[in-house]
Design a protein around this motif. Structure first.
Motif, PDB file in Angstrom:
ATOM      1  N   ASP A   4      18.096   1.417  17.519  1.00 26.86           N
ATOM      2  CA  ASP A   4      18.666   0.838  16.307  1.00 26.86           C
ATOM      3  C   ASP A   4      18.902  -0.669  16.406  1.00 26.86           C
ATOM      4  OD1 ASP A   4      18.665   3.341  15.206  1.00 26.86           O
ATOM      5  OD2 ASP A   4      20.742   3.741  15.717  1.00 26.86           O
ATOM      6  N   SER A   5      19.244  -1.165  17.570  1.00 27.07           N
ATOM      7  CA  SER A   5      19.607  -2.568  17.691  1.00 27.07           C
ATOM      8  C   SER A   5      18.416  -3.481  17.994  1.00 27.07           C
ATOM      9  CB  SER A   5      20.662  -2.733  18.782  1.00 27.07           C
ATOM     10  OG  SER A   5      20.135  -2.292  20.016  1.00 27.07           O
ATOM     11  N   LEU A   6      17.265  -2.922  18.238  1.00 24.63           N
ATOM     12  CA  LEU A   6      16.094  -3.714  18.593  1.00 24.63           C
ATOM     13  C   LEU A   6      15.099  -3.765  17.435  1.00 24.63           C
ATOM     14  CD1 LEU A   6      15.460  -2.184  22.122  1.00 24.63           C
ATOM     15  CD2 LEU A   6      16.588  -4.335  21.611  1.00 24.63           C
ATOM     16  N   PRO A   7      14.504  -4.926  17.169  1.00 27.01           N
ATOM     17  CA  PRO A   7      13.451  -4.963  16.146  1.00 27.01           C
ATOM     18  C   PRO A   7      12.199  -4.276  16.693  1.00 27.01           C
ATOM     19  CG  PRO A   7      13.688  -7.106  17.171  1.00 27.01           C
ATOM     20  CD  PRO A   7      14.774  -6.231  17.750  1.00 27.01           C
ATOM     21  N   LEU A   8      11.667  -3.357  15.932  1.00 29.09           N
ATOM     22  CA  LEU A   8      10.499  -2.598  16.374  1.00 29.09           C
ATOM     23  C   LEU A   8       9.308  -2.889  15.477  1.00 29.09           C
ATOM     24  CD1 LEU A   8      12.195   0.856  16.995  1.00 29.09           C
ATOM     25  CD2 LEU A   8      11.666  -0.894  18.681  1.00 29.09           C
ATOM     26  N   THR A   9       8.146  -2.965  16.064  1.00 30.86           N
ATOM     27  CA  THR A   9       6.904  -3.073  15.307  1.00 30.86           C
ATOM     28  C   THR A   9       6.248  -1.701  15.358  1.00 30.86           C
ATOM     29  OG1 THR A   9       6.669  -5.387  15.931  1.00 30.86           O
ATOM     30  CG2 THR A   9       4.701  -4.260  15.118  1.00 30.86           C
ATOM     31  N   TRP A  10       6.262  -1.041  14.227  1.00 31.23           N
ATOM     32  CA  TRP A  10       5.754   0.325  14.131  1.00 31.23           C
ATOM     33  C   TRP A  10       4.273   0.320  13.778  1.00 31.23           C
ATOM     34  CZ3 TRP A  10       8.933   4.269  15.458  1.00 31.23           C
ATOM     35  CH2 TRP A  10      10.302   4.029  15.456  1.00 31.23           C
ATOM     36  N   ILE A  11       3.527   1.236  14.367  1.00 30.03           N
ATOM     37  CA  ILE A  11       2.132   1.456  13.980  1.00 30.03           C
ATOM     38  C   ILE A  11       1.918   2.939  13.750  1.00 30.03           C
ATOM     39  CG2 ILE A  11       1.308  -0.578  15.229  1.00 30.03           C
ATOM     40  CD1 ILE A  11       0.084   1.401  17.285  1.00 30.03           C
ATOM     41  N   LYS A  12       0.992   3.250  12.866  1.00 29.68           N
ATOM     42  CA  LYS A  12       0.658   4.638  12.578  1.00 29.68           C
ATOM     43  C   LYS A  12      -0.334   5.143  13.614  1.00 29.68           C
ATOM     44  CE  LYS A  12       0.117   5.685   8.278  1.00 29.68           C
ATOM     45  NZ  LYS A  12      -0.426   5.935   6.938  1.00 29.68           N
ATOM     46  N   SER A  13      -0.224   6.390  13.951  1.00 30.57           N
ATOM     47  CA  SER A  13      -1.153   7.000  14.884  1.00 30.57           C
ATOM     48  C   SER A  13      -2.590   6.797  14.412  1.00 30.57           C
ATOM     49  CB  SER A  13      -0.876   8.504  14.995  1.00 30.57           C
ATOM     50  OG  SER A  13      -1.928   9.156  15.668  1.00 30.57           O
ATOM     51  N   SER A  14      -3.477   6.468  15.337  1.00 35.82           N
ATOM     52  CA  SER A  14      -4.883   6.270  14.983  1.00 35.82           C
ATOM     53  C   SER A  14      -5.550   7.576  14.559  1.00 35.82           C
ATOM     54  CB  SER A  14      -5.644   5.658  16.165  1.00 35.82           C
ATOM     55  OG  SER A  14      -5.613   6.530  17.279  1.00 35.82           O
ATOM     56  N   SER A  16      -4.073   9.684  12.502  1.00 36.66           N
ATOM     57  CA  SER A  16      -3.529  10.030  11.193  1.00 36.66           C
ATOM     58  C   SER A  16      -4.526   9.664  10.106  1.00 36.66           C
ATOM     59  CB  SER A  16      -2.214   9.287  10.934  1.00 36.66           C
ATOM     60  OG  SER A  16      -1.246   9.670  11.868  1.00 36.66           O
ATOM     61  N   GLY A  17      -4.721  10.571   9.202  1.00 36.10           N
ATOM     62  CA  GLY A  17      -5.576  10.291   8.060  1.00 36.10           C
ATOM     63  C   GLY A  17      -4.712   9.944   6.872  1.00 36.10           C
ATOM     64  N   ASN A  18      -5.215  10.170   5.698  1.00 38.92           N
ATOM     65  CA  ASN A  18      -4.454   9.908   4.486  1.00 38.92           C
ATOM     66  C   ASN A  18      -3.779  11.169   3.973  1.00 38.92           C
ATOM     67  OD1 ASN A  18      -5.092   7.190   4.432  1.00 38.92           O
ATOM     68  ND2 ASN A  18      -7.024   7.556   3.360  1.00 38.92           N
ATOM     69  N   GLY A  19      -3.684  12.201   4.809  1.00 40.96           N
ATOM     70  CA  GLY A  19      -3.123  13.473   4.386  1.00 40.96           C
ATOM     71  C   GLY A  19      -1.613  13.525   4.340  1.00 40.96           C
ATOM     72  N   GLY A  20      -0.934  12.526   4.880  1.00 37.58           N
ATOM     73  CA  GLY A  20       0.515  12.490   4.800  1.00 37.58           C
ATOM     74  C   GLY A  20       1.247  13.028   6.012  1.00 37.58           C
ATOM     75  N   SER A  21       0.561  13.670   6.949  1.00 36.60           N
ATOM     76  CA  SER A  21       1.207  14.190   8.151  1.00 36.60           C
ATOM     77  C   SER A  21       1.053  13.168   9.265  1.00 36.60           C
ATOM     78  CB  SER A  21       0.571  15.514   8.565  1.00 36.60           C
ATOM     79  OG  SER A  21       0.745  16.469   7.563  1.00 36.60           O
ATOM     80  N   CYS A  22       1.823  12.099   9.182  1.00 28.46           N
ATOM     81  CA  CYS A  22       1.632  10.984  10.096  1.00 28.46           C
ATOM     82  C   CYS A  22       2.911  10.661  10.856  1.00 28.46           C
ATOM     83  CB  CYS A  22       1.212   9.735   9.330  1.00 28.46           C
ATOM     84  SG  CYS A  22      -0.233   9.981   8.284  1.00 28.46           S
ATOM     85  N   ILE A  23       2.709  10.211  12.070  1.00 27.64           N
ATOM     86  CA  ILE A  23       3.827   9.665  12.815  1.00 27.64           C
ATOM     87  C   ILE A  23       3.539   8.200  13.103  1.00 27.64           C
ATOM     88  CG2 ILE A  23       4.441  11.862  13.877  1.00 27.64           C
ATOM     89  CD1 ILE A  23       3.244  10.663  16.524  1.00 27.64           C
ATOM     90  N   GLU A  24       4.597   7.461  13.335  1.00 25.26           N
ATOM     91  CA  GLU A  24       4.474   6.071  13.746  1.00 25.26           C
ATOM     92  C   GLU A  24       5.201   5.932  15.076  1.00 25.26           C
ATOM     93  OE1 GLU A  24       4.319   3.654   9.563  1.00 25.26           O
ATOM     94  OE2 GLU A  24       6.288   4.129  10.368  1.00 25.26           O
ATOM     95  N   TRP A  25       4.763   4.956  15.849  1.00 30.29           N
ATOM     96  CA  TRP A  25       5.430   4.679  17.112  1.00 30.29           C
ATOM     97  C   TRP A  25       5.450   3.186  17.337  1.00 30.29           C
ATOM     98  CZ3 TRP A  25       2.917   3.998  22.265  1.00 30.29           C
ATOM     99  CH2 TRP A  25       1.566   3.662  22.163  1.00 30.29           C
ATOM    100  N   ALA A  26       6.246   2.746  18.279  1.00 35.47           N
ATOM    101  CA  ALA A  26       6.399   1.325  18.576  1.00 35.47           C
ATOM    102  C   ALA A  26       5.912   1.070  20.005  1.00 35.47           C
ATOM    103  CB  ALA A  26       7.852   0.899  18.407  1.00 35.47           C
ATOM    104  N   PRO A  27       4.607   0.812  20.165  1.00 30.57           N
ATOM    105  CA  PRO A  27       4.033   0.704  21.509  1.00 30.57           C
ATOM    106  C   PRO A  27       4.579  -0.448  22.350  1.00 30.57           C
ATOM    107  CG  PRO A  27       2.406   0.107  19.848  1.00 30.57           C
ATOM    108  CD  PRO A  27       3.593   0.649  19.118  1.00 30.57           C
ATOM    109  N   ALA A  28       4.900  -1.577  21.740  1.00 29.40           N
ATOM    110  CA  ALA A  28       5.436  -2.697  22.526  1.00 29.40           C
ATOM    111  C   ALA A  28       6.789  -2.324  23.128  1.00 29.40           C
ATOM    112  CB  ALA A  28       5.552  -3.948  21.667  1.00 29.40           C
ATOM    113  N   HIS A  29       7.613  -1.644  22.354  1.00 28.86           N
ATOM    114  CA  HIS A  29       8.917  -1.190  22.859  1.00 28.86           C
ATOM    115  C   HIS A  29       8.712  -0.182  23.988  1.00 28.86           C
ATOM    116  CE1 HIS A  29      13.206  -0.285  22.671  1.00 28.86           C
ATOM    117  NE2 HIS A  29      12.863   0.980  22.814  1.00 28.86           N
TER     118      HIS A  29
END
Length: 70
Positions: A4-14, A16-29
């Motif tokens: 919560d206290s850290l700025p995160l750069t989120w990216i969507k899983s490669s 993930s399609g356009n179907g809506g079942s997607c997760i995001e993660w913050a690889p730099a963190h």
């Protein structure tokens, strides 16, 4: 540790399609701390998970190996 206290750069899983079942993660963190933040891309203001990198790597390996059934 919370993300919560850290700025995160989120990216969507490669995978993930356009179907809506997607997760995001913050690889730099994840690389900097060894903790992988995960969230639902449809609810970016919602809760997130913080998973140890080794546990997340084991989970991904299990998915790739077909260890989990739908």
């Amino acid at each position: 540790m919370t993300t919560d206290s850290l700025p995160l750069t989120w990216i969507k899983s490669s995978y993930s399609g356009n179907g809506g079942s997607c997760i995001e993660w913050a690889p730099a963190h994840a690389a900097a701390t060894g903790i992988v933040p995960l969230r639902d891309s449809k609810a970016p203001q919602g809760p997130s998970l913080a998973v140890p990198a080794a546990a997340f790597a084991s989970f991904v390996a299990g998915v790739k190996a077909g260890e989990f059934r739908a």
